[in-house]
Motif scaffolding. Structure first.
Motif, PDB file in Angstrom:
ATOM      1  N   ALA A  88      34.271  39.194  36.930  1.00  0.00           N
ATOM      2  CA  ALA A  88      33.778  38.498  35.734  1.00  0.00           C
ATOM      3  C   ALA A  88      32.903  39.391  34.856  1.00  0.00           C
ATOM      4  N   ILE A  89      32.175  40.314  35.487  1.00  0.00           N
ATOM      5  CA  ILE A  89      31.285  41.173  34.689  1.00  0.00           C
ATOM      6  C   ILE A  89      32.106  41.989  33.686  1.00  0.00           C
ATOM      7  N   LEU A  90      33.261  42.445  34.158  1.00  0.00           N
ATOM      8  CA  LEU A  90      34.149  43.212  33.269  1.00  0.00           C
ATOM      9  C   LEU A  90      34.524  42.380  32.052  1.00  0.00           C
ATOM     10  N   PHE A  91      34.759  41.092  32.293  1.00  0.00           N
ATOM     11  CA  PHE A  91      35.134  40.188  31.201  1.00  0.00           C
ATOM     12  C   PHE A  91      34.009  40.103  30.171  1.00  0.00           C
ATOM     13  N   TYR A  92      32.801  39.814  30.655  1.00  0.00           N
ATOM     14  CA  TYR A  92      31.679  39.631  29.724  1.00  0.00           C
ATOM     15  C   TYR A  92      31.378  40.932  28.959  1.00  0.00           C
ATOM     16  N   VAL A  93      31.406  42.041  29.696  1.00  0.00           N
ATOM     17  CA  VAL A  93      31.102  43.325  29.043  1.00  0.00           C
ATOM     18  C   VAL A  93      32.185  43.639  28.007  1.00  0.00           C
ATOM     19  N   SER A  94      33.451  43.420  28.406  1.00  0.00           N
ATOM     20  CA  SER A  94      34.529  43.814  27.495  1.00  0.00           C
ATOM     21  C   SER A  94      34.539  42.982  26.211  1.00  0.00           C
ATOM     22  N   PHE A 100      40.346  35.076  26.962  1.00  0.00           N
ATOM     23  CA  PHE A 100      40.022  33.694  27.340  1.00  0.00           C
ATOM     24  C   PHE A 100      41.070  33.128  28.312  1.00  0.00           C
ATOM     25  N   ILE A 101      42.329  33.439  28.025  1.00  0.00           N
ATOM     26  CA  ILE A 101      43.385  32.916  28.909  1.00  0.00           C
ATOM     27  C   ILE A 101      43.297  33.579  30.285  1.00  0.00           C
ATOM     28  N   ALA A 102      43.039  34.887  30.288  1.00  0.00           N
ATOM     29  CA  ALA A 102      42.918  35.592  31.569  1.00  0.00           C
ATOM     30  C   ALA A 102      41.731  35.046  32.364  1.00  0.00           C
ATOM     31  N   TYR A 103      40.647  34.774  31.666  1.00  0.00           N
ATOM     32  CA  TYR A 103      39.451  34.251  32.328  1.00  0.00           C
ATOM     33  C   TYR A 103      39.738  32.865  32.896  1.00  0.00           C
ATOM     34  N   GLN A 104      40.397  32.074  32.074  1.00  0.00           N
ATOM     35  CA  GLN A 104      40.734  30.709  32.463  1.00  0.00           C
ATOM     36  C   GLN A 104      41.626  30.699  33.699  1.00  0.00           C
ATOM     37  N   ASN A 105      42.571  31.635  33.746  1.00  0.00           N
ATOM     38  CA  ASN A 105      43.473  31.701  34.893  1.00  0.00           C
ATOM     39  C   ASN A 105      42.703  31.839  36.199  1.00  0.00           C
ATOM     40  N   VAL A 106      41.631  32.587  36.149  1.00  0.00           N
ATOM     41  CA  VAL A 106      40.894  32.864  37.380  1.00  0.00           C
ATOM     42  C   VAL A 106      39.798  31.831  37.609  1.00  0.00           C
ATOM     43  N   TYR A 107      38.979  31.615  36.596  1.00  0.00           N
ATOM     44  CA  TYR A 107      37.762  30.840  36.827  1.00  0.00           C
ATOM     45  C   TYR A 107      37.826  29.400  36.337  1.00  0.00           C
ATOM     46  N   GLY A 108      38.905  29.041  35.684  1.00  0.00           N
ATOM     47  CA  GLY A 108      39.044  27.648  35.296  1.00  0.00           C
ATOM     48  C   GLY A 108      38.564  27.353  33.904  1.00  0.00           C
ATOM     49  N   VAL A 109      38.007  26.156  33.766  1.00  0.00           N
ATOM     50  CA  VAL A 109      37.740  25.619  32.439  1.00  0.00           C
ATOM     51  C   VAL A 109      36.792  26.511  31.636  1.00  0.00           C
ATOM     52  N   LEU A 110      37.373  27.165  30.679  1.00  0.00           N
ATOM     53  CA  LEU A 110      36.560  28.043  29.840  1.00  0.00           C
ATOM     54  C   LEU A 110      35.743  27.215  28.846  1.00  0.00           C
ATOM     55  N   TYR A 111      36.302  26.028  28.547  1.00  0.00           N
ATOM     56  CA  TYR A 111      35.671  25.137  27.591  1.00  0.00           C
ATOM     57  C   TYR A 111      34.173  25.011  27.872  1.00  0.00           C
ATOM     58  N   TYR A 112      33.868  24.948  29.169  1.00  0.00           N
ATOM     59  CA  TYR A 112      32.507  24.793  29.619  1.00  0.00           C
ATOM     60  C   TYR A 112      31.662  26.011  29.240  1.00  0.00           C
ATOM     61  N   LYS A 113      32.302  27.182  29.246  1.00  0.00           N
ATOM     62  CA  LYS A 113      31.548  28.413  28.986  1.00  0.00           C
ATOM     63  C   LYS A 113      31.886  29.010  27.621  1.00  0.00           C
ATOM     64  N   VAL A 146      38.230  51.666  25.328  1.00  0.00           N
ATOM     65  CA  VAL A 146      37.643  51.475  26.663  1.00  0.00           C
ATOM     66  C   VAL A 146      37.492  49.974  26.951  1.00  0.00           C
ATOM     67  N   ALA A 147      37.018  49.230  25.948  1.00  0.00           N
ATOM     68  CA  ALA A 147      36.817  47.784  26.133  1.00  0.00           C
ATOM     69  C   ALA A 147      38.143  47.088  26.438  1.00  0.00           C
ATOM     70  N   LEU A 148      39.209  47.499  25.735  1.00  0.00           N
ATOM     71  CA  LEU A 148      40.531  46.880  25.980  1.00  0.00           C
ATOM     72  C   LEU A 148      41.038  47.238  27.380  1.00  0.00           C
ATOM     73  N   LEU A 149      40.771  48.480  27.810  1.00  0.00           N
ATOM     74  CA  LEU A 149      41.169  48.884  29.165  1.00  0.00           C
ATOM     75  C   LEU A 149      40.405  48.079  30.213  1.00  0.00           C
ATOM     76  N   MET A 150      39.120  47.875  29.931  1.00  0.00           N
ATOM     77  CA  MET A 150      38.299  47.083  30.856  1.00  0.00           C
ATOM     78  C   MET A 150      38.854  45.668  30.968  1.00  0.00           C
ATOM     79  N   LEU A 151      39.255  45.137  29.827  1.00  0.00           N
ATOM     80  CA  LEU A 151      39.794  43.778  29.810  1.00  0.00           C
ATOM     81  C   LEU A 151      41.090  43.715  30.624  1.00  0.00           C
ATOM     82  N   PHE A 152      41.919  44.743  30.446  1.00  0.00           N
ATOM     83  CA  PHE A 152      43.161  44.762  31.210  1.00  0.00           C
ATOM     84  C   PHE A 152      42.862  44.854  32.711  1.00  0.00           C
ATOM     85  N   TYR A 153      41.883  45.665  33.051  1.00  0.00           N
ATOM     86  CA  TYR A 153      41.512  45.809  34.465  1.00  0.00           C
ATOM     87  C   TYR A 153      40.965  44.479  34.999  1.00  0.00           C
ATOM     88  N   PHE A 154      40.309  43.735  34.119  1.00  0.00           N
ATOM     89  CA  PHE A 154      39.801  42.419  34.530  1.00  0.00           C
ATOM     90  C   PHE A 154      40.955  41.494  34.938  1.00  0.00           C
TER      91      PHE A 154
END
Lengths: 355, 722
Positions: free
Chosen positions: B640-646, B578-591, B626-634
Motif C-alpha cells: 500500500a505504501i507504494l500506492f500512496y507514494v506513487s 484506484f482500480i488496482a488498489y480496490q482489487n486488493v484492499y476493497g472499497v476505495l470509496y471509503y478512502k 519512476v512513479a508510474l513504475l512504482m504504481l505498476f510494481y504495486f
C-alpha cells in the motif's frame, strides 16, 4: 399501426423472399404495402419493413414469416415449468422458440429472444416433420411453443400441430393471448393446451408496461375456453404495478364468469429482470393475499408459482381439499388416479391427464 | 494592496475547498441517483473536466473588476446548492419506476448539474492568475495553483472528517456559501452590498436549521415516485446512501438506489442451502464464511450448529438487517455469528482461519468493485482458506433459455475462472447459476450427485432443523437447477469461450456491462463494446481543441500539448491506481478522500517546487516515470505504501508542469492560464474516457506501460521550452 421504418431492413429484395414462408392473415393494401392481420397491432408495412413483432416482413408487396422453422431456443422442459399443472403432470415438453414478440414487456424473462430480430440470433432450421420426429425420439409427449410469443411463428405452429396430431403428440402454446380473432379461431381448436399470460386486469398496465391492450387478451381467454382447449392462466404479480387487490378481484371474477371456476390460475413471483431491475421480488405474502382473493371469488385451483416448496404449489382436490399432486420445484408426486379422479373422494379433477 | 492580496489568496484557497467538496458531494449524490458503476463515475468525471475546460477556455483577456471575483466565489456554492436541489427533484419529474436511468439520461442529468458549477471553477482560474499577476507578485501562476491545490486538499479533509458526518449536502453547500460571504464581505465595501450579504447569511443559516426536514421530504417523495413500498429510513454511510422501505410486510434495503436485500425471504436462499447440504456438510461444529447481503442463511446455519463468520463492509447495513430480522425472527440467536466489518477481498487476503465452506453472494459484477469477487485471484484466495474437504459456493446471474454474446462471454469468464481454481466443481444452469467448488479432487457426475443427495438427505442430522425453518424444504427441489437440456446448452456455449475474469483484465465486468446496456437499449452499448468509437471521440476532441486554440499562437499550442499529456497521464494513472488498489484492499470509496487529499497535496507540492528559479524539466519527467513504475510494481506486490507514494508523486510531477509553464509567458499570463487550464482538463477528460473504455478492457493493468511511454514522450519537448 403504421410502421414507417425498420431498424434492420436487411432483406428488402425478392431474391431473399424464397428463403421465407409466406405468412397467413394479411391483406394487400397496394402493390408494395400490406396489412398484417395476425395480431391487434395490425401493422401496415411497406416493402422492406418489419412488423412490431420483428418476425414478419413485407417483401415485394407480400408478407413473409422470417421465423418459420428458425428455432433459436430448444430445450426439454418439465411441463410444470410452463407452468401447466393440470396437463400431463410429470411429463416433459420439447420446448422451442424463435425471435420476436408483439409485446415489449419491461419484465420479459426471455427478452433476448422476444426483443431480438431473427437475424440477430443464432438459429437452426427445423421443419415441422423434423420437430415432431425429435419429440418422438426424445419421448416427449408434448411440443411446447414457448419462451417468446409463439404467435409470431403462427404458420410453423399451424403446420406442426397437424403433423403432431398424427403421432399423438400434444401441442401447447405459452402465449400472451394477443392475437386477432380470425387467427385464434383457426389455431386454438388444433391445440391441446394453452397457457395465457394474464398480465393484469388493467389497460394501463398493458399499454405502459407491455405495449399492448387488454381487451384482445380477454377475448382470447374466452375463445380458448369456448374451443375446449385446456386453458391455464398466469398472472405475474409485480409489486405496486399490478398487485392491487381490486384488480386481482376483478381478474378472478372475469375468469370465473367467462372460463369457469375450475380454470387454474397461477400467481407467480416476480424477480427483478430486464428493464425492471430495481423492484424487489414480490413478497410471498402479496402472492398469498392474491391467492386468498381469487379463492374467495370462487376459483378452485389457484397456485403460487416461482416459490419452490410453497404449499400453494400443490394441487388440492376442490371437493375434499386433500393434495392430489404434490410439487417440489419441478418434481411432482401424483396421487391422482389415471381416470383423473381424486383418490380420496373420487371427484373428477379438471385437466388433461392422459393423451 | 495588502488587503487585495489577502482577498485574492483567500478567494483562491476557498475556490479550491469549494470545488473539491462540491465534487465529493456531486459524485455521492449522482451515484445515489444513478446505478453507481464506473460508467456513471466516468460520465461524472468527463463532464466535470469538460465544464472546467470550457470555463478556462473562454476566460481570456478581460478587464474585470476584482469585485467580480467576489461574486464568482459567492456563485459557486449557490450553484452547488441548486444542483443538489435539482438532483432531489429530478426523480419527481422524470420517473423511471423500477428501472435505472439510461446512460443517455445520466449524461443529460449530470450535464445539467455539473457543467455550470464546473464552468465557474474553470473560468475563475485564469482570472485569478491575471489579477494576482497585476499586483506584480513573482510567479503568480505558481501561487494561484499552489493555493487552489492546497484548498482542494483541505476541502477533501474537511469533507471526510466533518461534513460527511455532521451535515447533509444542502447544509454543506450553505455553509460554503456563508464562508464565501465572509470573504466577499471583506472585499465589498458598499453598504448595500454588505447588508445584502448579511441578509443572505441569515437566510442561509435559517435554511441550514431546517435542511434535514427539507431533505427528508424531498427524498421521501422521490423514493415513492420510483420505488414500491414506503420509505421508512434513509442514512448516509461512509460507503453509500442507504434506503430502507417497507413493502407488504417485507423490508427492502437499497444501497445507492440498488436493491441489496429483501426479507423475510427464506425462498430465494434455498438453493444455497441445498448446495451446501448436498456437499454432505454436517454443519455442526463447522466453520462457514458468508459474504453477501443476506441474513437468513447466517441464522439458519448458525441454528443448525455451525459457526458463522459474516463479512460485510458496512456496519450500518448489517445493523439495519439485524434490527429488522430480530423483529421478524425473535427465536434466532446471534451467538454463533461473528460479524467482520471488512471488505470481503481484504478479509480473505489477511484472515488466518480455515473454513469448511465459503459462500460468496456478492451483487452482480456491474462495477469493478463487485467484479473483484468473481475473479481467479479471489477464488484462489478462497481456496487457500478451505479445509481439505471444504467447498466454495458462489452464484452468478445466468440465463432464462438462451444467451446472447455478451451474456455468454460474461458467464464463461466467471465459470472458467471458477473451474480453473476448482477443477472439481458442479455448475448449475438457469436464471441464477450456482457454482459449487470442491477442494478435494473428486469427480462429479451430476445425476449421481443429485441422486445421492436425495437418498441421503433424511440421514443428515441437520435435515429436520432446516425443514423446521425452511417450509417445504425437500432435496428433490434441487434438481430444478440442473435441468439436463439446459446444462447441455450451457456446456456447449461455454466451450466456445475461452476467457478468464481476472483482476488485471476484468472481462466479466465489461461483458456484464455490455449485456446490461443491451437490456436498457442504450446506444452507448455500441460505443462501449467497440473501443474504436472511443478512439474516434478522442481524436475528435483533440482536433476540436486544436482548432480552438490554434489562433493563440504556436507557443500556446506547444504548452497546451504538454499539459494535455500530463493531464491525460495523471487521470489515466489515477483511474488505474484506484482500480488496482480496490482489487486488493476493497472499497476505495471509503478512502477516496484520503487519496484525493494525497493527490491534491501532490499538486500543491509540485507547484511549490516551481517557486525555484530552475525548471528541472527532465528531473520531473524521470520522477514521473519512476512513479508510474512504482504504481505498476504495486499492482504486483500489493504494498500500500507504494500506492500512496506513487499517486502523490504522479500528482506532484504532472501538476508541476502547469505553474512551470505559466512562468514562461508573464506578459500573456491570463490567456496562457486559460490555455493551460483548459488543456489540462481536456487531457484529463480524454484520460477519463479512454482508460475505462479502451485501455483497461484491452490492456488491463498493462496500460500503465502505455502511460509510461507517453510520459517519456514529454522529454521530447524539453528543448523546445527550456
Amino acid at each position: 399501426m403504421l410502421v414507417t421504418g425498420s431498424l434492420f431492413p436487411l432483406f428488402p429484395g425478392s431474391i431473399f423472399a424464397s428463403n421465407y414462408r409466406q405468412a397467413m392473415h394479411w391483406k394487400k393494401i397496394d402493390a408494395q404495402t400490406v396489412e398484417c392481420n395476425l395480431c391487434p397491432n395490425q401493422c401496415i408495412l411497406q416493402s422492406g419493413n418489419k412488423g412490431v413483432c420483428k418476425a414478419r416482413q413485407c417483401i415485394d408487396g407480400r408478407l413473409y414469416s422470417l421465423v418459420y422453422g428458425r428455432i433459436a431456443a430448444y430445450h426439454i422442459d418439465p411441463i410444470e415449468k410452463k407452468p401447466l399443472y393440470h396437463f400431463l403432470p410429470g411429463n416433459e415438453a420439447l420446448s422451442v422458440a424463435t425471435a420476436g414478440c408483439n409485446f415489449s414487456c419491461k419484465f420479459c424473462q426471455n427478452w433476448q429472444l422476444s426483443q431480438s430480430h431473427p437475424e440477430e440470433l443464432e438459429s437452426r432450421y427445423i421443419t415441422p416433420e423434423q420437430l415432431v420426429n425429435q419429440a418422438k425420439q426424445n419421448k416427449t409427449p408434448v411440443i411446447a411453443f414457448t419462451y417468446n410469443e409463439p404467435s409470431v411463428q403462427y404458420e410453423y405452429i399451424y403446420d406442426t400441430v397437424q403433423i403432431a396430431k398424427k403421432y399423438n403428440i400434444a401441442c401447447v402454446i405459452i402465449s400472451n393471448g394477443y392475437l386477432n380473432k380470425n387467427a385464434s379461431q383457426l389455431l386454438y381448436p388444433l391445440l391441446n393446451a394453452i397457457k395465457i399470460d394474464f398480465k393484469a386486469y388493467s389497460q394501463k398496465f398493458y399499454s405502459e408496461i407491455c405495449g399492448g391492450n387488454l381487451s384482445p387478451v380477454l377475448a382470447n381467454i374466452e375463445l380458448a375456453k369456448k374451443n375446449n382447449v385446456w386453458l391455464e392462466l398466469v398472472n405475474l404479480v409485480i409489486p405496486t404495478l399490478n398487485d392491487s387487490p381490486d384488480d386481482i378481484k376483478a381478474m378472478a371474477r372475469f375468469i370465473k364468469t367467462h372460463c369457469g371456476s375450475t380454470t387454474p390460475l397461477h400467481f407467480t413471483r416476480f424477480y427483478p429482470i430486464y428493464k425492471l431491475k430495481n423492484i424487489p421480488p414480490t413478497p410471498v405474502s402479496t402472492l398469498e393475499h392474491a391467492r386468498q382473493i381469487a379463492l374467495a371469488e370462487g376459483l378452485k385451483y389457484v397456485y403460487i408459482g416461482n416459490v419452490p416448496g410453497h404449499t400453494a404449489n400443490h394441487t388440492y382436490c376442490h371437493n375434499c381439499g386433500k393434495p392430489v399432486i404434490e410439487r417440489s420445484g419441478f418434481y411432482t408426486t401424483t396421487h391422482i388416479r389415471k381416470s383423473g379422479k381424486c383418490p380420496y373422494c373420487n371427484t373428477a379433477i379438471p385437466g388433461i391427464w392422459n393423451l | 494592496m495588502k488587503h487585495t492580496r489577502i482577498f485574492l489568496y483567500l478567494s483562491t484557497f476557498f475556490i479550491g475547498i469549494s470545488a473539491s467538496i462540491a465534487q465529493a458531494i456531486m459524485i455521492r449524490e449522482l451515484l445515489t441517483l444513478f446505478r453507481g458503476n464506473e460508467l456513471s463515475i466516468g460520465i461524472i468525471m468527463v463532464l466535470w473536466f469538460a465544464g472546467i475546460a470550457a470555463g478556462a477556455a473562454v476566460s481570456k483577456k478581460t478587464t474585470l473588476h476584482q469585485s467580480y471575483i467576489a461574486y464568482i466565489i459567492l456563485l459557486h456554492p449557490v450553484m452547488l446548492l441548486l444542483s443538489i436541489v435539482m438532483l432531489y427533484c429530478i426523480p419527481l419529474v422524470y420517473t423511471t419506476y423500477g428501472s435505472f436511468y439510461s446512460l443517455e439520461a445520466e449524461l443529460v442529468i449530470a450535464l445539467l448539474c455539473l457543467f455550470p458549477q464546473c464552468f465557474v471553477v474553470g473560468y475563475i482560474f485564469p482570472l485569478l492568475v491575471s489579477t494576482v499577476s497585476a499586483l506584480k507578485i513573482r510567479y503568480p501562476g505558481s501561487i494561484v495553483f499552489f493555493l487552489e491545490s492546497s484548498g482542494a486538499c483541505m476541502g477533501g479533509i474537511i469533507f471526510t472528517f466533518l461534513f460527511i458526518q455532521k451535515f447533509n449536502p444542502i447544509s454543506t453547500a450553505l455553509i460554503l456559501f456563508i464562508a464565501a460571504s465572509f470573504i466577499a464581505f471583506t472585499h465589498l465595501q458598499q453598504r448595500i452590498k454588505r447588508v445584502a450579504i448579511v441578509t443572505a447569511i441569515v437566510l442561509a443559516a435559517f435554511i441550514i436549521v431546517h435542511s434535514d426536514a427539507l431533505e427528508k421530504k424531498l427524498l421521501t417523495l422521490s423514493f415513492a415516485a420510483n420505488h414500491p413500498g414506503t420509505l421508512i429510513e434513509y442514512r448516509r454511510t461512509p460507503y453509500q446512501m442507504m434506503f430502507v422501505a417497507e413493502l407488504d410486510n417485507t423490508i427492502a434495503l437499497y444501497g445507492n438506489s440498488n436493491l441489496y436485500a429483501q426479507f423475510p425471504d427464506d425462498y430465494s436462499v434455498r438453493p444455497i442451502i441445498h448446495a451446501l447440504i448436498s456437499t454432505g456438510s454436517l454443519l455442526k461444529n463447522s466453520n462457514i464464511l458468508i459474504s453477501g447481503d443476506t441474513a437468513f442463511l447466517q441464522y439458519v446455519f448458525a441454528y443448525a450448529g455451525a459457526s458463522i463468520d459474516y463479512v460485510t463492509v458496512d456496519p450500518v447495513m448489517w445493523n439495519m438487517l439485524q434490527q429488522q430480522f430480530h423483529i421478524l425472527y425473535p427465536d434466532f440467536s446471534t451467538e454463533k455469528i461473528i460479524v467482520h466489518y471488512d471488505d470481503t477481498r481484504n478479509y480473505m487476503k489477511f484472515a488466518q482461519k480455515e473454513y469448511n465452506a465459503i459462500i460468496i453472494l456478492p451483487p452482480p459484477p456491474d462495477s469493478i468493485l463487485h467484479n473483484r469477487l468473481y475473479t481467479t485471484e479471489f477464488f484462489n484466495d478462497c481456496k487457500k482458506h478451505l479445509s481439505a474437504n471444504g467447498v466454495c459456493i458462489i452464484q452468478i446471474e445466468g440465463f432464462a433459455n438462451i444467451m446472447n454474446t455478451s451474456l455468454r462471454r460474461y458467464v464463461a469468464s466467471v465459470v472458467n475462472s471458477f473451474r480453473q481454481v476448482f477443477p472439481s466443481s458442479l455448475i448449475s444452469s438457469g436464471d441464477t447459476i450456482y457454482c459449487i467448488g470442491f477442494n478435494d479432487n473428486q469427480k462429479i457426475n451430476v445425476s449421481n450427485y443429485l441422486s445421492e443427495y436425495i437418498n441421503t438427505f433424511s440421514k443428515n442430522p441437520v435435515a429436520k432443523t432446516i425443514q423446521k425453518f425452511v417450509p417445504g424444504f425437500k432435496p428433490q427441489e434441487f434438481q430444478m437447477y440442473f435441468q439436463p437440456s439446459q446444462l447441455e446448452y450451457l456446456d456447449n456455449q461455454l466451450k466456445s469461450e475461452n476467457i478468464i475474469n481476472s483482476d488485471s483484465l476484468p472481462k466479466g465486468y465489461f461483458e456484464y456491462l455490455a449485456n446490461s446496456l443491451q437490456q436498457s437499449g442504450s446506444f452507448a452499448q455500441d460505443v462501449i463494446s467497440n473501443p474504436l468509437y472511443m478512439i474516434i471521440i478522442l481524436i475528435l476532441t483533440i482536433c476540436l481543441s486544436f482548432l480552438y486554440f490554434k489562433s493563440r499562437g504556436s507557443q500556446h499550442i506547444l504548452f497546451g500539448i504538454i499539459i494535455f499529456i500530463t493531464g491525460f497521464i495523471s487521470m489515466a494513472a489515477m483511474l488505474i491506481a484506484f482500480i488496482a488498489y480496490q482489487n486488493v484492499y476493497g472499497v476505495l470509496y471509503y478512502k477516496i478522500a484520503l487519496c484525493n487529499a494525497l493527490f491534491m497535496s501532490g499538486l500543491a507540492i509540485g507547484s511549490a517546487t516551481t517557486f525555484m528559479q530552475k525548471d528541472f524539466f527532465l528531473t520531473r519527467i524521470i520522477l514521473l516515470v519512476v512513479a508510474l513504475l512504482m504504481l505498476f510494481y504495486f499492482t504486483i506486490s500489493h504494498n500500500a505504501i507504494l500506492f500512496y507514494v506513487s499517486i502523490t508523486l504522479i500528482a506532484a510531477t504532472t501538476g508541476s508542469f502547469i505553474p512551470l509553464l505559466l512562468k514562461k509567458l508573464p506578459d500573456d499570463i491570463q490567456l496562457l492560464a486559460s490555455t493551460i487550464n483548459a488543456s489540462d482538463h481536456i487531457g484529463a477528460l480524454c484520460g477519463a474516457l479512454v482508460t475505462p473504455f479502451v485501455l483497461l478492457p484491452v490492456f488491463g493493468m498493462y496500460s500503465l506501460w502505455i502511460l509510461l511511454i507517453t510520459g517519456i514522450i514529454l522529454a521530447y519537448f524539453r528543448k523546445m521550452i527550456c
